[in-house]
Write a protein that holds these residues in place. Structure first.
Motif, short mmCIF file in Angstrom:
data_model
loop_
_atom_site.label_atom_id
_atom_site.label_comp_id
_atom_site.label_asym_id
_atom_site.label_seq_id
_atom_site.Cartn_x
_atom_site.Cartn_y
_atom_site.Cartn_z
N PRO A 37 -6.95 2.07 -5.05
CA PRO A 37 -8.34 1.87 -4.60
C PRO A 37 -8.81 0.45 -4.89
N THR A 38 -9.79 0.01 -4.12
CA THR A 38 -10.41 -1.27 -4.39
C THR A 38 -11.21 -1.15 -5.70
N ASP A 40 -14.33 -1.74 -6.06
CA ASP A 40 -15.59 -1.05 -5.74
C ASP A 40 -15.39 0.46 -5.66
N GLU A 41 -14.31 0.89 -5.00
CA GLU A 41 -14.04 2.33 -4.90
C GLU A 41 -13.81 2.93 -6.28
N ASP A 44 -17.10 3.14 -8.11
CA ASP A 44 -17.91 4.24 -7.58
C ASP A 44 -17.43 5.58 -8.12
N LEU A 45 -16.12 5.80 -8.10
CA LEU A 45 -15.57 7.07 -8.57
C LEU A 45 -15.82 7.27 -10.07
N ASP A 123 -18.36 10.26 0.17
CA ASP A 123 -18.46 10.58 1.59
C ASP A 123 -19.05 11.98 1.82
N LYS A 141 -14.10 11.61 -1.18
CA LYS A 141 -14.15 10.19 -0.82
C LYS A 141 -12.81 9.78 -0.23
N ILE A 143 -10.25 6.85 0.50
CA ILE A 143 -9.91 5.58 -0.14
C ILE A 143 -9.27 4.65 0.88
N GLU A 144 -9.83 3.45 0.98
CA GLU A 144 -9.25 2.40 1.82
C GLU A 144 -8.30 1.61 0.92
#
Length: 151
Positions: A37-38, A40-41, A44-45, A123, A141, A143-144
């Motif tokens: 994950p980035t 930011d991701e 957030d998590l 999401d 969520k 993940i990108e």
């Protein structure tokens, strides 16, 4: 998120003590790290884990350390499903509790933003609660992967 479903999953239970909130954040972060994950991701998590666990400890169990918080995490492709559950006192008015700035513990100077943060950082978000029957928060969520950003 059970064995035999083809998903990668984990389940974690711990005493409803505030010092276990950091452990929960790190455990979930470590488990999802294979998705790359980035920052930011990941942030957030970790934040939603903190909010959900803190809600269980402070509101669900009234800071009674004999309570048990359960976290379940499942990974299916690039989607994380996160469930945080307690068997605490439950929420009488869930819609009211979801309102920004609402807190049932104003004497503790709580911000009342827990559900709002969870809903906005994920999401999908669903909370189910029954007075006297505990609360379950289920979130998803996608993940990108950072790897995709460089291709």
């Amino acid at each position: 998120m059970r064995e035999g479903t083809g998903n990668n999953f984990m389940s974690l239970q711990f005493a409803a003590k505030s010092e276990n909130e950091a452990f929960a954040r790190v455990a979930v972060a470590a488990f999802i790290s294979r998705l790359d994950p980035t920052m930011d991701e990941l942030s957030d998590l970790k934040t939603v884990v903190s909010e959900a666990v803190t809600n269980s400890i402070i509101h669900g169990y009234d800071s009674d350390p004999s309570g048990v918080v359960t976290i379940k995490v499942g990974i299916e492709a690039d989607v994380i499903t996160l469930v945080v559950e307690d068997a605490g006192r439950g929420i009488e008015d869930l819609e009211l509790a979801k309102q920004p700035l609402y807190t049932s513990k104003p004497e503790l100077e709580r911000s009342g933003m827990g559900f709002t943060i969870m809903e906005n950082f994920m999401d999908e978000f669903e909370a189910v609660s029954e007075p006297g029957g505990g609360t379950s928060v289920r979130m998803k969520k996608r993940i990108e992967s950072k790897k995709a950003l460089y291709n």
